[in-house]
Design a protein around this motif. Structure first.
Motif, PDB file in Angstrom:
ATOM      1  N   GLY A   9      -1.270   3.184   4.845  1.00  0.00           N
ATOM      2  CA  GLY A   9       0.001   4.130   5.686  1.00  0.00           C
ATOM      3  C   GLY A   9       1.013   3.991   4.675  1.00  0.00           C
ATOM      4  N   ASP A  10       1.934   4.560   5.127  1.00  0.00           N
ATOM      5  CA  ASP A  10       3.362   4.709   4.508  1.00  0.00           C
ATOM      6  C   ASP A  10       4.236   3.481   4.967  1.00  0.00           C
ATOM      7  N   ILE A  11       4.667   2.766   4.193  1.00  0.00           N
ATOM      8  CA  ILE A  11       5.623   1.323   4.807  1.00  0.00           C
ATOM      9  C   ILE A  11       7.030   1.789   5.321  1.00  0.00           C
ATOM     10  N   THR A  12       7.291   3.049   5.073  1.00  0.00           N
ATOM     11  CA  THR A  12       8.776   3.597   5.571  1.00  0.00           C
ATOM     12  C   THR A  12       8.918   3.868   6.912  1.00  0.00           C
ATOM     13  N   GLY A  32       8.862   4.222  -7.117  1.00  0.00           N
ATOM     14  CA  GLY A  32       7.965   3.529  -6.154  1.00  0.00           C
ATOM     15  C   GLY A  32       8.444   3.262  -4.886  1.00  0.00           C
ATOM     16  N   VAL A  33       7.910   2.363  -4.140  1.00  0.00           N
ATOM     17  CA  VAL A  33       8.046   2.069  -2.943  1.00  0.00           C
ATOM     18  C   VAL A  33       9.570   1.545  -2.362  1.00  0.00           C
ATOM     19  N   ALA A  34      10.467   1.219  -3.573  1.00  0.00           N
ATOM     20  CA  ALA A  34      11.870   0.864  -3.495  1.00  0.00           C
ATOM     21  C   ALA A  34      12.603   2.109  -3.267  1.00  0.00           C
ATOM     22  N   PRO A 128       4.240  -4.063   1.171  1.00  0.00           N
ATOM     23  CA  PRO A 128       3.471  -2.993   0.370  1.00  0.00           C
ATOM     24  C   PRO A 128       2.603  -4.065  -0.717  1.00  0.00           C
ATOM     25  N   ALA A 129       1.807  -3.448  -1.532  1.00  0.00           N
ATOM     26  CA  ALA A 129       1.220  -4.253  -2.520  1.00  0.00           C
ATOM     27  C   ALA A 129       2.313  -4.676  -3.713  1.00  0.00           C
ATOM     28  N   ILE A 130       3.169  -5.558  -3.273  1.00  0.00           N
ATOM     29  CA  ILE A 130       4.026  -6.057  -4.403  1.00  0.00           C
ATOM     30  C   ILE A 130       3.515  -6.188  -5.603  1.00  0.00           C
ATOM     31  N   SER A 131       4.221  -5.616  -6.804  1.00  0.00           N
ATOM     32  CA  SER A 131       3.711  -5.695  -8.299  1.00  0.00           C
ATOM     33  C   SER A 131       2.715  -4.979  -8.589  1.00  0.00           C
ATOM     34  N   ALA A 132       1.856  -4.040  -7.810  1.00  0.00           N
ATOM     35  CA  ALA A 132       0.586  -3.395  -8.046  1.00  0.00           C
ATOM     36  C   ALA A 132       0.917  -2.175  -8.491  1.00  0.00           C
ATOM     37  N   GLY A 133       2.024  -1.679  -8.534  1.00  0.00           N
ATOM     38  CA  GLY A 133       2.506  -0.465  -8.890  1.00  0.00           C
ATOM     39  C   GLY A 133       2.956  -0.286 -10.373  1.00  0.00           C
ATOM     40  N   ILE A 134       4.273   0.041 -10.478  1.00  0.00           N
ATOM     41  CA  ILE A 134       4.958   0.230 -11.647  1.00  0.00           C
ATOM     42  C   ILE A 134       4.846  -1.159 -12.653  1.00  0.00           C
ATOM     43  N   TYR A 135       4.929  -2.350 -11.775  1.00  0.00           N
ATOM     44  CA  TYR A 135       4.785  -3.644 -12.531  1.00  0.00           C
ATOM     45  C   TYR A 135       3.352  -3.951 -12.966  1.00  0.00           C
ATOM     46  N   GLY A 136       2.464  -3.211 -12.591  1.00  0.00           N
ATOM     47  CA  GLY A 136       0.843  -3.319 -13.331  1.00  0.00           C
ATOM     48  C   GLY A 136       0.377  -4.718 -13.101  1.00  0.00           C
TER      49      GLY A 136
HETATM   50  P1  ADP Z   1       6.215  -2.796  -8.033  1.00  0.00           P
HETATM   51  O1  ADP Z   1       7.156  -2.364  -9.213  1.00  0.00           O
HETATM   52  O2  ADP Z   1       6.406  -3.956  -7.573  1.00  0.00           O
HETATM   53  O3  ADP Z   1       4.870  -2.546  -8.812  1.00  0.00           O
HETATM   54  P2  ADP Z   1       6.013  -0.174  -6.806  1.00  0.00           P
HETATM   55  O4  ADP Z   1       6.948   0.406  -5.897  1.00  0.00           O
HETATM   56  O5  ADP Z   1       5.708   0.478  -8.058  1.00  0.00           O
HETATM   57  O6  ADP Z   1       6.405  -1.681  -6.958  1.00  0.00           O
HETATM   58  O7  ADP Z   1       4.467  -0.204  -6.060  1.00  0.00           O
HETATM   59  C1  ADP Z   1       3.934  -1.329  -5.340  1.00  0.00           C
HETATM   60  C2  ADP Z   1       2.950  -0.644  -4.330  1.00  0.00           C
HETATM   61  O8  ADP Z   1       3.585   0.215  -3.396  1.00  0.00           O
HETATM   62  C3  ADP Z   1       1.926   0.308  -5.188  1.00  0.00           C
HETATM   63  O9  ADP Z   1       0.601  -0.024  -4.885  1.00  0.00           O
HETATM   64  C4  ADP Z   1       2.300   1.534  -4.626  1.00  0.00           C
HETATM   65  O10 ADP Z   1       1.275   2.537  -4.686  1.00  0.00           O
HETATM   66  C5  ADP Z   1       3.144   1.419  -3.475  1.00  0.00           C
HETATM   67  N1  ADP Z   1       3.777   2.401  -2.610  1.00  0.00           N
HETATM   68  C6  ADP Z   1       4.565   3.227  -3.194  1.00  0.00           C
HETATM   69  N2  ADP Z   1       4.975   3.902  -1.851  1.00  0.00           N
HETATM   70  C7  ADP Z   1       4.722   3.407  -0.813  1.00  0.00           C
HETATM   71  C8  ADP Z   1       5.020   3.622   0.503  1.00  0.00           C
HETATM   72  N3  ADP Z   1       5.566   4.607   0.832  1.00  0.00           N
HETATM   73  N4  ADP Z   1       4.252   2.661   1.189  1.00  0.00           N
HETATM   74  C9  ADP Z   1       3.491   1.808   0.822  1.00  0.00           C
HETATM   75  N5  ADP Z   1       3.219   1.391  -0.342  1.00  0.00           N
HETATM   76  C10 ADP Z   1       3.747   2.311  -1.200  1.00  0.00           C
END
Ligand code: ADP
Length: 184
Positions: A9-12, A32-34, A128-136
């Protein structure tokens, strides 16, 4: 003892009393999610950054946060989904690597948000999956760490009944399920 569930889902717009933001240490919410949370909550990202930085000053007395420290901001427009709080936490930067140090930092980031949720008295919290996006950081390791921390937290939980890990993409969702040996 809180139960742990992986959802797509979409956490927002996820109807948990508290949602967690994977923030950077300055609460800049640049991507990203922030960014998604800031945009959905305030309409204007700069406005949510200002509110977040003010909250950080008031709650922590400083202008950056360490792993394990959290800042709480109001839900603003997200209130209509039943969200009462946004808890900002900072995970590790991995850049594709994974080791005990990164795992320790992620544990702290998750635990800090869970403890704050207890303090706020919420029953449901979505991460959300903390650190699994931009933080790699590798998603499988992130999911494993979540599972361990939530299980370890069970004894400390009075108020929190349900912890959701919300995956945004179908691929991420399927990968997360596979960590549990589930396939959907
Ligand atoms: P980080 O910098 O901690 O890695 P990111 O925002 O890049 O954070 O990503 C964290 C995770 O959140 C990623 O898996 C990304 O796909 C996911 N994400 C991005 N947008 C949303 C959303 N609207 N709802 C839930 N998860 C999201």
């Amino acid at each position: 003892m809180p139960s742990f569930e992986i959802v797509r889902g979409d956490i927002t717009r996820f109807p948990a009393e508290a949602i967690v933001n994977a923030a950077n240490r300055y609460l800049e919410h640049g991507g990203g999610v922030a960014y998604a949370i800031a945009k959905a909550a305030a309409g204007n990202v700069d406005e949510y950054i200002r509110i977040s930085k003010d909250a950080m000053k008031k709650q922590l007395g400083k202008s950056s946060i360490e792993h394990g420290e959290v800042v709480v901001t109001p839900p603003m427009r997200l209130e209509k989904f039943g969200i009462k709080y946004v808890i900002h936490t900072v995970g590790p930067y991995c850049g594709g690597k994974w080791d005990e140090d990164k795992k320790g930092k992620l544990r702290k980031a998750i635990l800090g948000a869970l403890r704050k949720a207890e303090e706020l008295g919420v029953k449901t919290i979505a991460f959300p999956a903390i650190s699994a996006g931009i933080y790699g950081c590798p998603l499988e390791e992130v999911v494993r760490t979540f599972k361990e921390v939530v299980e370890g937290f069970s004894k400390g939980a009075r108020s929190v009944e349900k912890v959701y890990l919300v995956l945004y993409s179908g691929d991420a969702y399927r990968t997360a399920l596979s960590v549990f040996g589930l396939n959907r």
